[in-house]
Design a protein around this motif. Structure first.
Motif, PDB file in Angstrom:
ATOM      1  N   LEU A   1       4.042  48.702 -50.128  1.00  8.13           N
ATOM      2  CA  LEU A   1       4.361  47.954 -51.337  1.00  8.13           C
ATOM      3  C   LEU A   1       3.188  47.963 -52.316  1.00  8.13           C
ATOM      4  N   VAL A   2       3.494  47.766 -53.594  1.00  7.73           N
ATOM      5  CA  VAL A   2       2.492  47.572 -54.641  1.00  7.73           C
ATOM      6  C   VAL A   2       2.326  46.073 -54.855  1.00  7.73           C
ATOM      7  N   TYR A   3       1.069  45.613 -54.896  1.00  4.15           N
ATOM      8  CA  TYR A   3       0.788  44.178 -55.029  1.00  4.15           C
ATOM      9  C   TYR A   3       0.058  43.890 -56.334  1.00  4.15           C
ATOM     10  N   THR A   4       0.486  42.837 -57.042  1.00  6.43           N
ATOM     11  CA  THR A   4      -0.263  42.297 -58.180  1.00  6.43           C
ATOM     12  C   THR A   4      -0.166  40.775 -58.138  1.00  6.43           C
ATOM     13  N   ARG A   5      -1.136  40.144 -58.779  1.00  4.58           N
ATOM     14  CA  ARG A   5      -1.091  38.678 -58.948  1.00  4.58           C
ATOM     15  C   ARG A   5      -1.451  38.357 -60.384  1.00  4.58           C
ATOM     16  N   TYR A   6      -0.601  37.566 -61.021  1.00  5.56           N
ATOM     17  CA  TYR A   6      -0.888  37.063 -62.368  1.00  5.56           C
ATOM     18  C   TYR A   6      -0.912  35.538 -62.267  1.00  5.56           C
TER      19      TYR A   6
ATOM     20  N   ASP B   1      -0.504  32.362 -60.722  1.00  7.70           N
ATOM     21  CA  ASP B   1       0.196  31.899 -59.519  1.00  7.70           C
ATOM     22  C   ASP B   1       1.422  32.739 -59.189  1.00  7.70           C
ATOM     23  N   ASP B   2       1.644  33.833 -59.937  1.00 13.38           N
ATOM     24  CA  ASP B   2       2.795  34.709 -59.698  1.00 13.38           C
ATOM     25  C   ASP B   2       2.349  35.958 -58.958  1.00 13.38           C
ATOM     26  N   MET B   3       2.828  36.117 -57.731  1.00 16.99           N
ATOM     27  CA  MET B   3       2.513  37.301 -56.942  1.00 16.99           C
ATOM     28  C   MET B   3       3.766  38.168 -56.841  1.00 16.99           C
ATOM     29  N   ILE B   4       3.603  39.444 -57.194  1.00 15.34           N
ATOM     30  CA  ILE B   4       4.721  40.377 -57.206  1.00 15.34           C
ATOM     31  C   ILE B   4       4.389  41.532 -56.281  1.00 15.34           C
ATOM     32  N   LEU B   5       5.346  41.916 -55.442  1.00 15.52           N
ATOM     33  CA  LEU B   5       5.224  43.109 -54.613  1.00 15.52           C
ATOM     34  C   LEU B   5       6.473  43.948 -54.826  1.00 15.52           C
ATOM     35  N   SER B   6       6.298  45.258 -54.894  1.00 13.21           N
ATOM     36  CA  SER B   6       7.436  46.112 -55.209  1.00 13.21           C
ATOM     37  C   SER B   6       7.417  47.375 -54.373  1.00 13.21           C
ATOM     38  N   SER B   7       8.611  47.941 -54.216  1.00 15.62           N
ATOM     39  CA  SER B   7       8.782  49.208 -53.524  1.00 15.62           C
ATOM     40  C   SER B   7       9.598  50.134 -54.409  1.00 15.62           C
ATOM     41  N   GLY B   8       9.110  51.350 -54.603  1.00 13.84           N
ATOM     42  CA  GLY B   8       9.864  52.339 -55.365  1.00 13.84           C
ATOM     43  C   GLY B   8      10.649  53.269 -54.463  1.00 13.84           C
ATOM     44  N   ASP B   9      10.431  53.151 -53.175  1.00 12.21           N
ATOM     45  CA  ASP B   9      11.102  54.001 -52.193  1.00 12.21           C
ATOM     46  C   ASP B   9      12.256  53.240 -51.553  1.00 12.21           C
ATOM     47  N   PRO B  10      13.108  53.968 -50.842  1.00 11.31           N
ATOM     48  CA  PRO B  10      14.191  53.279 -50.105  1.00 11.31           C
ATOM     49  C   PRO B  10      13.609  52.203 -49.191  1.00 11.31           C
ATOM     50  N   PHE B  11      14.213  51.048 -49.224  1.00 12.24           N
ATOM     51  CA  PHE B  11      13.725  49.898 -48.486  1.00 12.24           C
ATOM     52  C   PHE B  11      14.956  49.235 -47.887  1.00 12.24           C
ATOM     53  N   SER B  12      14.796  48.196 -47.163  1.00 11.76           N
ATOM     54  CA  SER B  12      15.948  47.492 -46.611  1.00 11.76           C
ATOM     55  C   SER B  12      15.677  46.003 -46.669  1.00 11.76           C
ATOM     56  N   ARG B  13      16.768  45.242 -46.637  1.00 13.65           N
ATOM     57  CA  ARG B  13      16.582  43.795 -46.669  1.00 13.65           C
ATOM     58  C   ARG B  13      15.835  43.286 -45.439  1.00 13.65           C
ATOM     59  N   PRO B  14      16.134  43.765 -44.232  1.00 10.47           N
ATOM     60  CA  PRO B  14      15.344  43.302 -43.087  1.00 10.47           C
ATOM     61  C   PRO B  14      13.854  43.590 -43.249  1.00 10.47           C
ATOM     62  N   ALA B  15      13.507  44.775 -43.823  1.00  8.39           N
ATOM     63  CA  ALA B  15      12.092  45.092 -44.041  1.00  8.39           C
ATOM     64  C   ALA B  15      11.493  44.159 -45.080  1.00  8.39           C
ATOM     65  N   ALA B  16      12.266  43.847 -46.138  1.00 10.07           N
ATOM     66  CA  ALA B  16      11.784  42.936 -47.173  1.00 10.07           C
ATOM     67  C   ALA B  16      11.595  41.528 -46.619  1.00 10.07           C
ATOM     68  N   VAL B  17      12.528  41.075 -45.789  1.00 10.11           N
ATOM     69  CA  VAL B  17      12.425  39.739 -45.177  1.00 10.11           C
ATOM     70  C   VAL B  17      11.193  39.660 -44.277  1.00 10.11           C
ATOM     71  N   ALA B  18      10.955  40.728 -43.493  1.00  8.89           N
ATOM     72  CA  ALA B  18       9.793  40.737 -42.595  1.00  8.89           C
ATOM     73  C   ALA B  18       8.492  40.704 -43.401  1.00  8.89           C
ATOM     74  N   ALA B  19       8.444  41.481 -44.494  1.00  8.78           N
ATOM     75  CA  ALA B  19       7.243  41.494 -45.342  1.00  8.78           C
ATOM     76  C   ALA B  19       7.025  40.126 -45.983  1.00  8.78           C
ATOM     77  N   LEU B  20       8.108  39.530 -46.492  1.00  8.71           N
ATOM     78  CA  LEU B  20       7.985  38.222 -47.145  1.00  8.71           C
ATOM     79  C   LEU B  20       7.530  37.162 -46.146  1.00  8.71           C
ATOM     80  N   ARG B  21       8.017  37.221 -44.934  1.00  3.90           N
ATOM     81  CA  ARG B  21       7.604  36.255 -43.913  1.00  3.90           C
ATOM     82  C   ARG B  21       6.093  36.367 -43.654  1.00  3.90           C
TER      83      ARG B  21
END
Length: 375
Positions: A234-239, A241-261
């Motif tokens: 993932l790509v990480y930035t912080r502005y 108190d706003d933290m944004i992470l993004s993926s430009g490649d195929p991803f999945s909701r389970p992978a996103a949930v695990a990363a967010l946890r």
């Protein structure tokens, strides 16, 4: 002042003063100098450097009196009203001196974009262009969660002695509650009872030093979140108190949930609490916006809602005049309205230049027609 020659400085120390203290002042001067920072050896020395009366600085350090004016702003619909604490003029001047002569010289994490010269909202959002998935984390009470102890650690890390670092941290934080006595400080400063309080202060939103100090204080967290992001691709930035992470490649909701946890656990480990309602996963097909800018294509785009809001201001000013539009939109002053709209135009120019250029010309033309100058 510390002399350029250590020999001359030590020779000038009065007999009533301790040579040990003078040698420690020289040592601190050398520590700060190697980092390109100004030596500050005592609070009185800082008063001399800034031109601010010692009694003002001492009063702020001791938390005597009220050194901030609270101002309540409407805020955004999803955030509610904001409370700013604006420093009184002399404290503001001291904080600005610390900002320009010390804090602005310190390196900030490369993925932090707020309160950094040369970095902007648009630059932060561009890091996420082409994103397919977004993970957004918003911190509750960001400035209030950065306490006096963390600020003290920032100054200590730059080579300032414990007492000076304590005084600098107190000048940049505020707490209107009565401090409990800290037994460590009671032993360290037995003759300065006003310095024996606990670590009760935090960064006031509205002080010129708060943004940069926040960036410096949370750098370890930025390092940790950057590592987690890299591990998940993932790509990480912080502005702020706003933290944004993004993926430009195929991803999945389970992978996103695990990363967010994992990310949430790390944020909480640094003493922050994510805002549950604003922390979310944005999948493909949903509107992918970062800091109000659309990032789902190859170039940044303003949202239709932002464009409508800006054009509505221009229409109202053009048709009814500045004064009538100010009253209709409940701005406190004409200057407040003008600077607000001008800020929206500048934001648009940084994000979607081709659309914003004619808007800027229209805006400047109507200001000239109504006898208003931004110079």
């Amino acid at each position: 002042m510390v002399s350029a020659s250590p020999h001359l400085y030590l020779r000038s120390v009065p007999a009533s003063r301790s040579l040990g203290t003078a040698r420690r002042a020289l040592s601190q001067s050398a520590d700060a100098g190697t980092r390109g920072l100004p030596p500050v050896v005592t609070l009185g020395h800082l008063a001399h450097l800034t031109g601010i009366p010692y009694r003002t600085l001492r009063g702020a350090v001791e938390r005597r009196g009220y050194h901030y004016t609270p101002i309540h702003l409407p805020g955004k619909p999803d955030r509610g009203p904001r409370k700013l604490l604006v420093p009184q003029p002399e404290l503001m001047a001291a904080q600005r001196w610390l900002l320009h002569h010390l804090l602005d010289l310190l390196p900030v994490h490369p993925h932090a974009f707020a309160y950094v010269k040369g970095r902007s909202v648009a630059e932060c959002a561009r890091r996420h262009l082409g994103a397919q998935w977004l993970i957004k984390i918003d911190i509750q009470d960001f400035f209030g969660a950065i306490g006096e102890r963390r600020v003290h650690q920032v100054f200590r890390a730059q080579g300032y002695q414990p007492l000076v670092a304590y005084e600098l941290s107190r000048l940049c934080t505020w707490d209107d509650r009565r401090d409990d006595v800290d037994p460590v400080r009671k032993d360290r400063y037995p003759k300065i009872t006003a310095y024996q309080g606990g670590w009760g202060g935090s960064l006031p939103q509205g002080a010129p030093t708060s943004g940069v100090l926040a960036n410096l204080a949370v750098r370890p967290m930025d390092d940790r979140l950057s590592d987690i992001a890299a591990r998940h691709g993932l790509v990480y930035t912080r502005y702020s108190d706003d933290m944004i992470l993004s993926s430009g490649d195929p991803f999945s909701r389970p992978a996103a949930v695990a990363a967010l946890r994992e990310l949430t656990h790390a944020v909480q480990g640094y003493g922050f609490e994510p805002h549950a309602r604003k922390t979310r996963i944005v999948p493909p097909g949903a509107r992918r916006a970062v800091l109000g800018l659309l990032v789902d294509g190859d170039v940044l785009r303003l949202t239709p809602a932002f464009k409508s809001r800006l054009l509505a201001h221009l229409y109202g000013i053009e048709k009814f005049g500045l004064r009538a539009h100010q009253q209709h939109r409940d701005f406190a002053s004409l200057a407040g309205l003008v600077h607000h709209v001008d800020g929206l135009v500048a934001y648009a120019l940084g994000a979607e230049t081709d659309w914003a250029h004619p808007v800027q010309e229209r805006w400047r033309g109507m200001l000239r027609a109504q006898g208003w100058s931004l110079d």
